[in-house]
Design a protein around this motif. Structure first.
Motif, mmCIF file in Angstrom:
data_model
loop_
_atom_site.group_PDB
_atom_site.id
_atom_site.type_symbol
_atom_site.label_atom_id
_atom_site.label_comp_id
_atom_site.label_asym_id
_atom_site.label_seq_id
_atom_site.Cartn_x
_atom_site.Cartn_y
_atom_site.Cartn_z
ATOM 1 N N PRO A 45 2.392 -3.873 0.542
ATOM 2 C CA PRO A 45 2.322 -3.070 -0.366
ATOM 3 C C PRO A 45 1.625 -1.492 0.046
ATOM 4 O O PRO A 45 2.085 -0.897 -0.722
ATOM 5 N N GLN A 46 0.999 -1.527 1.035
ATOM 6 C CA GLN A 46 0.570 -0.489 1.256
ATOM 7 C C GLN A 46 1.144 0.457 2.495
ATOM 8 O O GLN A 46 0.666 1.267 3.117
ATOM 9 N N SER A 47 2.217 -0.094 3.154
ATOM 10 C CA SER A 47 3.063 0.384 4.137
ATOM 11 C C SER A 47 3.414 1.832 3.824
ATOM 12 O O SER A 47 3.701 1.798 2.726
ATOM 13 N N ALA A 48 3.422 2.483 5.103
ATOM 14 C CA ALA A 48 3.860 3.919 4.838
ATOM 15 C C ALA A 48 5.514 3.934 4.507
ATOM 16 O O ALA A 48 6.122 4.839 3.815
ATOM 17 N N TYR A 49 5.992 2.559 4.775
ATOM 18 C CA TYR A 49 7.585 2.509 4.600
ATOM 19 C C TYR A 49 7.290 1.804 3.024
ATOM 20 O O TYR A 49 7.282 0.698 2.881
ATOM 21 N N LEU A 50 7.710 2.572 2.186
ATOM 22 C CA LEU A 50 7.743 1.837 0.778
ATOM 23 C C LEU A 50 8.499 0.662 0.567
ATOM 24 O O LEU A 50 8.564 -0.124 -0.358
ATOM 25 N N GLN A 51 9.613 0.650 1.501
ATOM 26 C CA GLN A 51 10.486 -0.407 1.393
ATOM 27 C C GLN A 51 9.893 -1.928 1.589
ATOM 28 O O GLN A 51 10.054 -2.946 0.884
ATOM 29 N N ALA A 52 8.772 -1.754 2.086
ATOM 30 C CA ALA A 52 7.842 -2.826 2.630
ATOM 31 C C ALA A 52 7.244 -3.517 1.474
ATOM 32 O O ALA A 52 7.315 -4.884 1.294
ATOM 33 N N GLY A 53 6.594 -2.562 0.455
ATOM 34 C CA GLY A 53 6.196 -3.307 -0.738
ATOM 35 C C GLY A 53 7.155 -4.000 -1.674
ATOM 36 O O GLY A 53 7.042 -5.018 -2.213
ATOM 37 N N HIS A 54 8.280 -3.453 -1.574
ATOM 38 C CA HIS A 54 9.432 -4.063 -2.350
ATOM 39 C C HIS A 54 9.765 -5.473 -1.818
ATOM 40 O O HIS A 54 10.256 -6.535 -2.269
#
Lengths: 364, 364, 364
Positions: free
Chosen positions: B344-353
């Motif tokens: 959820p805190q990845s720089a890639y916001l797709q990761a949080g999804h």
């Protein structure tokens, strides 16, 4: 070394005073938004009263499911609903499913395609999108299935067979149920030399109209310009590209073959240079008029000029394209696509800034 | 083979109650989360009661320090600690340092490697990770040093020499101090034709076990499938790829040579097509069983099918891979890797999804 | 399989107890920031008192408008003002417009360039940047126009003609009006074999100084090292690269030809390997001293070693480069560039973490 700058002293003093005077009024989280900061928009903005006087506004977007070359955002229902709200708030009234399936991945649990080896999806995106379109009073266009065979072989006729079943199935299961189902997108992404393009678009368009009492259909081909290179390649442009004359001659022939069952054409606007926009757009409009088709622009909101393929476009580039579309008398601007490249909730944060710049320009 | 997890029942009940209590908080700026919106999950979800009935849950992740081809997030201690908490909350109980050093960059201030010309790091990530693993009751696996010589020459035996010293040094300085130090990752990323693979893994595995009273070791090779192309290349796939039969024959030979000192194999799952998963996974499990090794899957959470190399994977693709691993009777799923592609805190916001979709599917 | 670890039990118990005892005191949103966590910085930090004792601090940044190969962030005035504040807060006192125009895109409404076919921009970024520099007491350097002809032909003399007009126009319209206009950046990005480099820099530098009563000028060339590959290519490095001796011989000749009108040279620091920094930096400083030029480093804050071109650099790499610049006695560190790669509001979230790591190191 630094010379005295006696020239503009009075103006500078004035600006500084203005800045101080305005500081308390105009603070935004500590930012002085006016003050000495330049504020003029130095070209004509699109007038919201006359909506699009300088640039053609975007009123439709693709929904990039199933994604071909844009990494997935992994949104759930909440994110999709919020995105429809964002779209709505800038005047988007139409959403277009880019394709209902790509190779083995599907947007909806198609009995036919699953029986042919496709993976059964865990949610029904088609139903979600139709529901959201209905709820937010938007028109939904259904993008046909893409088996991948065309990309592998260059022959679009491979896409006819499976779509015969898909069109029937989808209309039966969804078309009759959702009033938001308003048209068809013949999803083959072709250019001038695509084998079987006329036959395929004609057959598919005819069937779409037949099952749905004539709902409109459209295509979104690409111009074979200098930036028409594969997404996964290391290149940004190629040497050989089509001339305006060849483009006109070849598309005249294609439109002649398909115009009875294809209502609109939305050429992708990103494969040519910015100073070629007027020439190509003029021809596109002339041809569309000749065959009684609507002429839309597919205003790409991603940047084809950058090594990262792809991130949101610089607003100025989008503006130039929308202004060219306006000058050419185009009927509508659609975009590929809002959710990755223009949405305030995109994983690409540049997209939210593009959204803000777009709203400033159109006075939204 | 899957052990009962009675231990965690109370924790899970607690989480569910907390989640319900929090439900009113989760309502989102005027969104109708139910209403006319479709809500069914149309394939079997993984049942949290039987944990992984439909897909094998991810219970381990690599820590991508030092990164080889994934841009660095520049996290400090706070971000790392928060990430361990995120990992814990979806059931990850094991963390694996991908490599302790890569060429001249190090995760810890190795006297030996610094004396050989490596850069002394400004923080000791190894100590941080071991401390966090201890604090959050996770198992830590140490990834061996990668001099880069193997990538340059194709010969893995180059990695034996320096790791003789590294293994001793690390066990002496950290292994005896941290109870979280639970195993070794033989970090050579090989495939079938890697020169010196058997010798290297055997020698390194033997030494790891010798110094640490037999702590477990594992490897994570790649299948030489159609997507086995260099990360920095413009291509996404290649023409020539290994057949299932060749794969079995060649890995039979490799396992035969290393199984006495390698306890588990975690093939990377991203180099083959989704409909090849069952065939390859079946062979992998058969071979692992034959040699008494554990069979894990390295479920890659980044997408190999996109021009941007690499962003988080589409959840559906991850799901297909975890379901195949479950069907094949795999023992454990590890991932490369949580912090960039699933956090959820990845720089890639797709990761949080992706994290949210993963939790929905596993009912976490 | 896991052996008992009886060895260090007492110490481990101690650590656990310490960790628990500290938990309530040290919670940061639930994070234990000390406890058993390691906290030492194990190399010398740059001492804020002596400012840059270990590494040279960055005190200048390019403003990447018009972007050549970095996707645009689509910032408006608010974002730009906030970014100047962020820059200021870490000690940046100088901003450099990377180029005032690139091919047909412009940062300011140049009458001359628009009359030659460039697109009239909708805002005047030059005015905005000069205003912000004035407001925040920073020095602004103006980057010359880049017609693209040099990139297409390899001959830099193409850039002389149009810049004759641009330099006059810009000084007349902005230079005399803004006290923040403090110098010129001769924006040709050359390396050793660039045709026409000496002539062009000499002519352009001379004219810049002539119109502005001798304001300083600088250049920022690249070293023809192993990472000097095209941004859009699939490669990260090349076989043939310059030796230190060739570099010295060739740049001696170039500096000899331009030093009378070029005040500083800021070699880009990203095209050579980290262990080549000292050798090249020593030569650069020696040459700059010989010709009475200032020797700056252009400390690139993006990572050239990754398949995604480009995302923020790993802090450790930046640190190594700034330390080498300090050792070589460089005069100033500028960066390409703050807003994408180091700003807390960058679309690349890794940038904000780099900002935090940078501040930790410099004690800011």
């Amino acid at each position: 070394m630094k010379p005295e700058k006696t020239g503009e002293n009075s103006r500078r003093s004035f600006l500084k005073n203005a800045s101080m005077a305005g500081a308390s009024v105009l603070t935004l989280s500590g930012l002085d938004r006016a003050g000495a900061m330049p504020s003029e928009y130095i070209i004509p903005k699109a007038d919201p009263k006359r909506y699009g006087s300088a640039g053609l506004p975007i009123t439709a977007t693709f929904l990039d499911e199933i994604s071909h070359d844009i990494p997935h955002q992994n949104w759930g229902k909440e994110e999709w609903e919020r995105d429809f709200q964002h779209m709505r708030s800038i005047g988007i009234d139409t959403v277009i499913l880019i394709r209902s399936g790509y190779r083995k991945f599907l947007t909806y649990p198609s009995d036919y395609l699953v029986s042919r080896g496709c993976y059964k999806p865990h949610t029904d995106l088609l139903e979600l999108f139709l529901s959201l379109a209905e709820k937010y009073h938007m028109n939904f266009y259904f993008g046909l299935y893409d088996s991948g065979a065309y990309w592998d072989t260059g022959d679009l006729t491979h896409e006819i067979e499976s779509n015969r079943y898909v069109i029937d199935e989808v209309w039966r299961k969804y078309g009759e149920r959702f009033s938001s189902f308003k048209g068809w997108y013949l999803s083959g992404e072709i250019s001038r030399k695509t084998k079987g393009a006329i036959t395929s678009f004609y057959e598919l368009g005819k069937q779409c109209k037949a099952v749905s009492s004539g709902l409109p259909t459209f295509i979104s081909p690409w111009i074979d310009g200098k930036k028409a290179v594969a997404a996964a390649s290391g290149n940004l442009s190629k040497k050989e590209s089509v001339s305006v004359e060849e483009h006109e001659r070849e598309w005249d022939e294609i439109f002649d073959g398909i115009h009875k069952v294809v209502d609109a054409v939305a050429f992708q606007d990103g494969h040519i240079d910015y100073d070629q926009l007027d020439d190509f757009f003029t021809v596109n409009k002339k041809l569309a008029d000749k065959y009684g088709m609507k002429c839309w622009t597919n205003a790409e909101t991603f940047d084809r000029d950058m090594p990262i393929k792809f991130l949101p476009i610089k607003f100025e580039k989008l503006r130039l394209k929308l202004e060219a579309a306006k000058r050419a008398g185009y009927d509508k601007a659609i975009t590929f696509e809002f959710s990755h490249f223009m949405s305030p909730q995109s994983a690409y944060l540049q997209a939210g800034h593009l959204y803000n710049r777009y709203r400033e320009y159109f006075g939204i």
